[in-house]
Design a protein around this motif. Structure first.
Motif, PDB file in Angstrom:
ATOM      1  N   ALA A 202       1.083  -1.284  -0.120  1.00  0.00           N
ATOM      2  CA  ALA A 202       0.149  -0.054  -0.017  1.00  0.00           C
ATOM      3  C   ALA A 202       0.877   0.965  -0.206  1.00  0.00           C
ATOM      4  O   ALA A 202       0.812   2.199  -0.764  1.00  0.00           O
ATOM      5  N   ALA A 203       1.638   1.264   0.831  1.00  0.00           N
ATOM      6  CA  ALA A 203       2.746   2.806   0.963  1.00  0.00           C
ATOM      7  C   ALA A 203       3.498   2.438  -0.170  1.00  0.00           C
ATOM      8  O   ALA A 203       3.525   3.601  -0.997  1.00  0.00           O
ATOM      9  N   ALA A 204       4.027   1.236  -1.286  1.00  0.00           N
ATOM     10  CA  ALA A 204       4.624   1.540  -2.139  1.00  0.00           C
ATOM     11  C   ALA A 204       3.884   2.224  -3.596  1.00  0.00           C
ATOM     12  O   ALA A 204       4.020   3.135  -4.634  1.00  0.00           O
ATOM     13  N   SER A 205       2.310   1.497  -3.052  1.00  0.00           N
ATOM     14  CA  SER A 205       1.415   2.373  -4.334  1.00  0.00           C
ATOM     15  C   SER A 205       0.845   3.456  -3.846  1.00  0.00           C
ATOM     16  O   SER A 205       0.409   4.563  -4.779  1.00  0.00           O
ATOM     17  N   TYR A 206       0.068   4.375  -3.021  1.00  0.00           N
ATOM     18  CA  TYR A 206      -0.398   4.322  -2.164  1.00  0.00           C
ATOM     19  C   TYR A 206       0.393   6.396  -3.031  1.00  0.00           C
ATOM     20  O   TYR A 206       1.359   5.936  -2.721  1.00  0.00           O
ATOM     21  N   LEU A 207      -0.293   7.201  -4.093  1.00  0.00           N
ATOM     22  CA  LEU A 207       0.530   8.491  -4.045  1.00  0.00           C
ATOM     23  C   LEU A 207       2.026   7.700  -4.595  1.00  0.00           C
ATOM     24  O   LEU A 207       2.930   9.354  -4.935  1.00  0.00           O
ATOM     25  N   ARG A 208       2.187   6.690  -5.590  1.00  0.00           N
ATOM     26  CA  ARG A 208       2.572   7.089  -6.244  1.00  0.00           C
ATOM     27  C   ARG A 208       4.196   5.751  -4.569  1.00  0.00           C
ATOM     28  O   ARG A 208       5.358   6.040  -5.402  1.00  0.00           O
ATOM     29  N   GLY A 209       3.888   6.085  -3.501  1.00  0.00           N
ATOM     30  CA  GLY A 209       5.009   6.029  -2.848  1.00  0.00           C
ATOM     31  C   GLY A 209       5.202   7.104  -1.310  1.00  0.00           C
ATOM     32  O   GLY A 209       5.287   8.264  -1.891  1.00  0.00           O
ATOM     33  N   VAL A 210       4.838   6.510  -0.283  1.00  0.00           N
ATOM     34  CA  VAL A 210       4.929   7.143   0.543  1.00  0.00           C
ATOM     35  C   VAL A 210       5.740   6.208   1.894  1.00  0.00           C
ATOM     36  O   VAL A 210       5.889   5.278   1.527  1.00  0.00           O
ATOM     37  N   ASN A 211       6.844   6.979   2.672  1.00  0.00           N
ATOM     38  CA  ASN A 211       7.105   6.308   3.311  1.00  0.00           C
ATOM     39  C   ASN A 211       6.476   5.318   4.574  1.00  0.00           C
ATOM     40  O   ASN A 211       4.904   5.460   4.783  1.00  0.00           O
ATOM     41  N   PHE A 212       7.487   4.088   4.345  1.00  0.00           N
ATOM     42  CA  PHE A 212       6.692   3.380   5.907  1.00  0.00           C
ATOM     43  C   PHE A 212       7.861   2.632   6.926  1.00  0.00           C
ATOM     44  O   PHE A 212       8.660   3.016   6.719  1.00  0.00           O
ATOM     45  N   ILE A 213       6.856   2.114   7.840  1.00  0.00           N
ATOM     46  CA  ILE A 213       8.048   1.491   8.983  1.00  0.00           C
ATOM     47  C   ILE A 213       7.403   0.139   9.335  1.00  0.00           C
ATOM     48  O   ILE A 213       5.942   0.058   9.194  1.00  0.00           O
ATOM     49  N   GLN A 214       7.999  -0.876   9.421  1.00  0.00           N
ATOM     50  CA  GLN A 214       7.718  -2.187   9.640  1.00  0.00           C
ATOM     51  C   GLN A 214       7.804  -2.138  11.805  1.00  0.00           C
ATOM     52  O   GLN A 214       8.914  -1.931  12.250  1.00  0.00           O
ATOM     53  N   ILE A 215       6.719  -2.521  12.314  1.00  0.00           N
ATOM     54  CA  ILE A 215       7.127  -3.326  13.585  1.00  0.00           C
ATOM     55  C   ILE A 215       6.574  -4.569  13.679  1.00  0.00           C
ATOM     56  O   ILE A 215       4.976  -5.245  13.766  1.00  0.00           O
ATOM     57  N   PRO A 216       7.250  -5.730  13.079  1.00  0.00           N
ATOM     58  CA  PRO A 216       6.915  -6.849  13.331  1.00  0.00           C
ATOM     59  C   PRO A 216       6.694  -7.424  14.271  1.00  0.00           C
ATOM     60  O   PRO A 216       7.626  -7.259  15.405  1.00  0.00           O
ATOM     61  N   THR A 217       5.462  -8.363  14.358  1.00  0.00           N
ATOM     62  CA  THR A 217       5.073  -8.375  16.055  1.00  0.00           C
ATOM     63  C   THR A 217       5.161  -9.924  16.183  1.00  0.00           C
ATOM     64  O   THR A 217       4.318 -11.120  17.202  1.00  0.00           O
ATOM     65  N   THR A 218       5.883 -11.489  14.974  1.00  0.00           N
ATOM     66  CA  THR A 218       5.651 -12.040  15.149  1.00  0.00           C
ATOM     67  C   THR A 218       7.234 -12.696  14.759  1.00  0.00           C
ATOM     68  O   THR A 218       8.143 -12.004  13.651  1.00  0.00           O
ATOM     69  N   VAL A 219       7.762 -14.179  15.304  1.00  0.00           N
ATOM     70  CA  VAL A 219       9.270 -15.023  14.361  1.00  0.00           C
ATOM     71  C   VAL A 219       9.236 -14.418  13.329  1.00  0.00           C
ATOM     72  O   VAL A 219      10.110 -13.776  12.812  1.00  0.00           O
ATOM     73  N   MET A 220       7.656 -15.073  12.540  1.00  0.00           N
ATOM     74  CA  MET A 220       8.363 -14.614  10.902  1.00  0.00           C
ATOM     75  C   MET A 220       8.541 -13.682   9.881  1.00  0.00           C
ATOM     76  O   MET A 220       9.223 -13.507   9.391  1.00  0.00           O
TER      77      MET A 220
END
Length: 451
Positions: A202-220
C-alpha cells in the motif's frame, strides 16, 4: 531417504485447524545477474571461530554488515532462564535507502526510535483484529509522546493469510484517502508478515510511494518478511504474485511482542531461522541444534541472538541483490514447494512457516536424490524441524498434479523453466538452478504424495 510411507509417519502435527491469533493466555507459550537457465552456487562464507561468539563483531565484519557492538549470546544451557535482552542494530546497506533494524526488549517503550523515522505530520497504522487490542495504543503513544504535531490514524484489517488480497488492501487505501494523507505521510505496519506485506505494498502504491515503517510482532516477520522490502498480496492462482520491492524507513523488532504469540505461530517462524543456517550459515545451524529448546521455551537471550543472526544474513543478501536477480532467490529454500502447499491446500489452512518446513524437507530430499548432499544432513534437517514441532511432510490431500500446477506459475519460473533452491555440498551451501534432473523432482513429488 525413506520411501513415501516414512515421510508421512514423520509428520509431527496434524495441522488441520487454522490458528492465526496472538493470545495472552498462550502457554510459555555489487548486484548478481544470472541467465534464466543458469545456476547460482552459494557456499557459506563463514569459518568456525575458536569461541562460541558466533554473532560477534568479528563475524559481522566478515559479512560486511554494520552492527552495534553488542555482547554475543553464548551457546546456552538448555535449562537457562530468560534474562533481559540487549538491544542491537543491524544496518541494511542500500546506499541512500539504507535503514536500521532495531532489535531488543521494550523498544515500543522508547518513542524516539519510531519518531526519528517519521518525516511528516500524518501517520497511518495498519494492523489487524488480533494485534490492535494488544499493541495499537502503545504504538500510537510511541508515535505521539511529546510529539503533538503528529496525527495518527489506524485501519484494522481481518487477521489471516486468506485476507491477503486486493479487496482487503483497498481498505488501507480507503482509510488513507478518507484521512487525506499526503505525500509526506508514513504508513506503519504493526503485525505479522501478512500485515507487513500488505502495508508495504500500500505504501509503495499510495500517491506512487510514501514512507513506511515495519513493526513486526511474529517470529516469521521479525526474522524474514519485514526485512528486505518484499511487499505484496496473493492471487487465487499463486502466492505473492502481485507486489513490489519497496524498502521501509526502519524495522523495529520488540521481542516482548513474542510473549503474546501462540506456540504454533512461534514454531512457524522458526522455519525461516532454520533456513538461514541450512543455506549459508553452518555455525548458526549448529547453534540452533544446541539451543532449539531454549528458543521453544522463549528464552529472551536466545531469541535476541537468533533474530540478530537471521537479520544479518538477510541484510547481506538484500544489500547484494535487492531485486532478486539471483543471489536473493537462495533465501527461498523450500518456498516453491511450500507456496504450492499454501495455494493448493487453501490460504490460511497451514501457516507459512509450516508449509516452508515441509517444503524444505522436500527440497532436501530432492537434493539427496541428485547426490548433492549425504544422508546425515537429511537426518539433521528432519531432527531440528521435529524439535521445533514443525511438519515434515505436506498435507495428505496434496497430489503430484496439484504441486506441478501451482509450481508452474511460481515467480522463479523463467522462460518456462522452473528454477529451484537446493542444497549442494557441505552444510551452509546451496544452489539456485534450473539445471537438475527432472526425474529427481518427479521422484520427490511421488514420495510425498499419494497420487
Amino acid at each position: 531417504m525413506a520411501a513415501s510411507s516414512s515421510f508421512c509417519s514423520q509428520r509431527t502435527l496434524p495441522l488441520r485447524t487454522p490458528s492465526h491469533s496472538h493470545s495472552k493466555l498462550s502457554s510459555r507459550h555489487s548486484l548478481v545477474r544470472l541467465p534464466a537457465s543458469g545456476s547460482y552456487s552459494y557456499p557459506s562464507p563463514y569459518l568456525y571461530s575458536e569461541s562460541n561468539n558466533y554473532c560477534s563483531g568479528t563475524r559481522a565484519a566478515k559479512i560486511g554488515l554494520k552492527a552495534s557492538a553488542t555482547p554475543a549470546a553464548p551457546v546456552m544451557d538448555q535449562t537457562s532462564s530468560s534474562s533481559p535482552a540487549v538491544s542491537t542494530v543491524v544496518e541494511v546497506d542500500l546506499g541512500d535507502r539504507s535503514y536500521p533494524i532495531y532489535i531488543g526488549s521494550g523498544l515500543l517503550d522508547q518513542p524516539q526510535l519510531l519518531q526519528r523515522h517519521v518525516h511528516g505530520k500524518q501517520v497511518l497504522v495498519v494492523t489487524n483484529t488480533t494485534i490492535a487490542p494488544l499493541y495499537l495504543d502503545k504504538t500510537i503513544w510511541a508515535l505521539t509522546d511529546r510529539n503533538p504535531n503528529v496525527k495518527v490514524e489506524s485501519v484494522i484489517l481481518p487477521d489471516g493469510e486468506q485476507y491477503k488480497n486486493m479487496e482487503t488492501l483497498m481498505k488501507v487505501f480507503d482509510k488513507a484517502i478518507e484521512s487525506r494523507m499526503d505525500r509526506r505521510c508514513t504508513f506503519v505496519a504493526l503485525g505479522g508478515g501478512v500485515i507487513g506485506d500488505m502495508c508495504g505494498y500500500a505504501a509503495a502504491s499510495y500517491l506512487r510511494g510514501v514512507n513506511f515503517i515495519q513493526i513486526p510482532t511474529t517470529v516469521m516477520a521479525q526474522v524474514d518478511s519485514s526485512v528486505g522490502g518484499k511487499t505484496g498480496i496473493n492471487h487465487r492462482l499463486g502466492k505473492n504474485l502481485i507486489g513490489a520491492f519497496y524498502q521501509p524507513q526502519c524495522v523495529l523488532v520488540d521481542i516482548d511482542t513474542l510473549n503474546t504469540l501462540p506456540d504454533r505461530e512461534l514454531a512457524s517462524g522458526l522455519a525461516e531461522v532454520i533456513k538461514y543456517g541450512l543455506i549459508r550459515d553452518a555455525e548458526f545451524f549448529e547453534w540452533q541444534e544446541k539451543n532449539m529448546q531454549a528458543l521453544m521455551a522463549r528464552d529472551s537471550r536466545a531469541f535476541t541472538y537468533a533474530i540478530k543472526c537471521s537479520c544479518e544474513n538477510k541484510a547481506q543478501v538484500v544489500s547484494l541483490d535487492e531485486l532478486e536477480s539471483g543471489l536473493r532467490a537462495t533465501l527461498n529454500l523450500g518456498h516453491t514447494f511450500g507456496h504450492a502447499i499454501e495455494t493448493g491446500f487453501g490460504y490460511g489452512q497451514w501457516l507459512h512457516g509450516e508449509a516452508v518446513a515441509a517444503g524444505m524437507v522436500m527440497a532436501v530430499d530432492m537434493s539427496r536424490r541428485l547426490g548433492w548432499i549425504d544422508d546425515s544432513l537429511v537426518k539433521r534437517v528432519l531432527n531440528i524441524l521435529q524439535q521445533a514441532k514443525l511438519p515434515t511432510a505436506p498435507p495428505e490431500s496434496m497430489t503430484v498434479d496439484m504441486f506441478k500446477s501451482v509450481m508452474a506459475v511460481d515467480k522463479k519460473v523463467a522462460d518456462g523453466l522452473l528454477r529451484l533452491i537446493l542444497l549442494k555440498g557441505p552444510l551452509g551451501s546451496c544452489v539456485f538452478t534450473g539445471e537438475y534432473d527432472r526425474q529427481a523432482l518427479d521422484d520427490t513429488l511421488r514420495a510425498f504424495c499419494k497420487s
